[in-house]
Design a protein around this motif. Structure first.
Motif: not given
Length: 391
Positions: A41-47, A67-75, A83-86, A125-131
């Protein structure tokens, strides 16, 4: 080569624990025809990170946590670690796809559960926001719609007759009869309304974005703006066809695979920029009525399209001829896995993710005919749903 694997975690009855790592041949090899190996595993992630998309320039990967209904950025922090980015950014119910803008300024998330199409700004940095949620889709076949079914300006009954003629005697029976209600149509809600199911976004030349709505049989065309997506046009596909994924072709055509009717349609803009349905074909003989099409991927030279078919667990091969508007079924071959959710073409290899068989299979492709052969290599992998080549 190295691939990042998306997958379903326990929240969606899967066995993945995050973003996985797959080696195909040597890690520094430009080919993917060697032995396969899941290395952890390169990054642990639930959802349930069911879809992965790379930033066009940065070492950042975006995961649709379905499953979580979200978007997660990883660096990326190492050769095979992230690792999670934001923090996770809310998207919508059952977010299943993310597309990144070519300039890296934004991403677009598609949500199967509630039909949302969501644009998010990304920083340096590539971090998403403002949906920003795009305007919702309207059912072209809903109450008050014309009784004459029209798709992309074409009469569907006439289009079906033309498709049957083009398909020839061997495949004509596979083209749905659009004079009647399609058997594969998704069930409507209690009030009779069909649910919206956004499934994919593709960035096209000229700042245009195309998205599919599998529930409402639409390919929606947008203009990408800093404040969000501005609707330009809805191209209506046959009722009950279920447009799922798309491929942009160098010929200027946008190919769409339909999950429920097992077809590929070609869309193209005219000189004024208005999109039309210009061609189509069934995926081929041997597909079962309850099968569902999944991913669509082109060959390296664009001469072939490969569509995964879940149920019969096959790969349909469709040839692209002429100026890109001549599509013909070539072959239907075994996928080598159970429930081929996703696949990628890497030179002379087709890598297929078996969601329900918990494995990845590698099939050799005959570059002359475009037809995949038998499984060459296989590796166990937990509930894989997406393959993303590492840079």
């Amino acid at each position: 080569m190295r691939f990042w694997l998306g997958g379903y975690t326990a929240d969606m009855n899967g066995s993945a624990t995050g973003i996985g790592v797959l080696h195909a041949g040597a890690p520094d090899d430009a080919l993917a025809g060697g032995s396969l190996g899941f290395t952890g595993v390169a990054a642990r992630a639930d959802g349930s990170p069911s879809w992965l998309t790379a930033h066009p320039r940065l070492d950042v990967v975006y995961a649709a946590l379905e499953g979580a209904g979200t978007v997660q950025a990883f660096r990326r922090t190492g050769e095979a670690s992230f690792t999670p980015l934001g923090s996770p950014v809310p998207a919508g119910e059952a977010v299943c796809h993310i597309a990144a803008a070519p300039d890296g300024s934004s991403i677009v998330a598609s949500c199967w559960g509630d039909g949302r199409v969501v644009r998010m700004t990304t920083d340096a940095s590539g971090r998403p926001s403002a949906p920003v949620v795009a305007p919702a889709a309207t059912d072209p076949y809903g109450p008050g719609a014309s009784s004459t079914s029209v798709a992309g300006g074409l009469d569907l009954a006439a289009a079906a007759r033309a498709l049957r003629e083009a398909a020839g005697d061997e495949y004509a029976h596979l083209v749905p009869d659009h004079d009647h209600e399609p058997a594969g149509e998704a069930p409507a809600a209690e009030d009779g309304a069909r649910p919206s199911h956004a499934h994919q976004a593709v960035f096209l030349p000229g700042g245009v974005v195309a998205t599919t709505d599998m529930g409402l049989d639409l390919v929606r065309v947008w203009r990408a703006r800093p404040a969000g997506l501005v609707p330009l046009q809805d191209v209506v596909l046959p009722k009950g066809s279920g447009p799922r994924h798309m491929v942009w072709h160098p010929s200027g055509h946008l190919y769409v695979v339909t999950e429920l009717s097992h077809e590929i349609f070609a869309l193209a803009p005219d000189e004024a920029g208005t999109w039309h349905l210009v061609a189509g074909t069934p995926l081929g003989a041997g597909i079962l009525p309850d099968d569902t099409a999944a991913e669509l991927a082109p060959s390296r030279d664009g001469a072939f399209l490969y569509a995964g078919v879940r149920g019969s667990d096959t790969i349909a091969v469709v040839g692209v001829r002429g100026e890109g508007n001549d599509l013909r079924p070539i072959a239907l071959v075994e996928a080598g896995v159970h429930w081929p959710r996703h696949h990628v073409v890497m030179r002379d290899s087709l890598l297929v993710a078996g969601q329900l068989s918990d494995d990845i299979a590698s099939l050799g492709i005959d570059l002359r005919t475009g037809v995949p052969g038998r499984v060459r290599h296989r590796s166990a992998a937990p509930s894989p749903t997406c393959l993303l080549a590492a840079r």
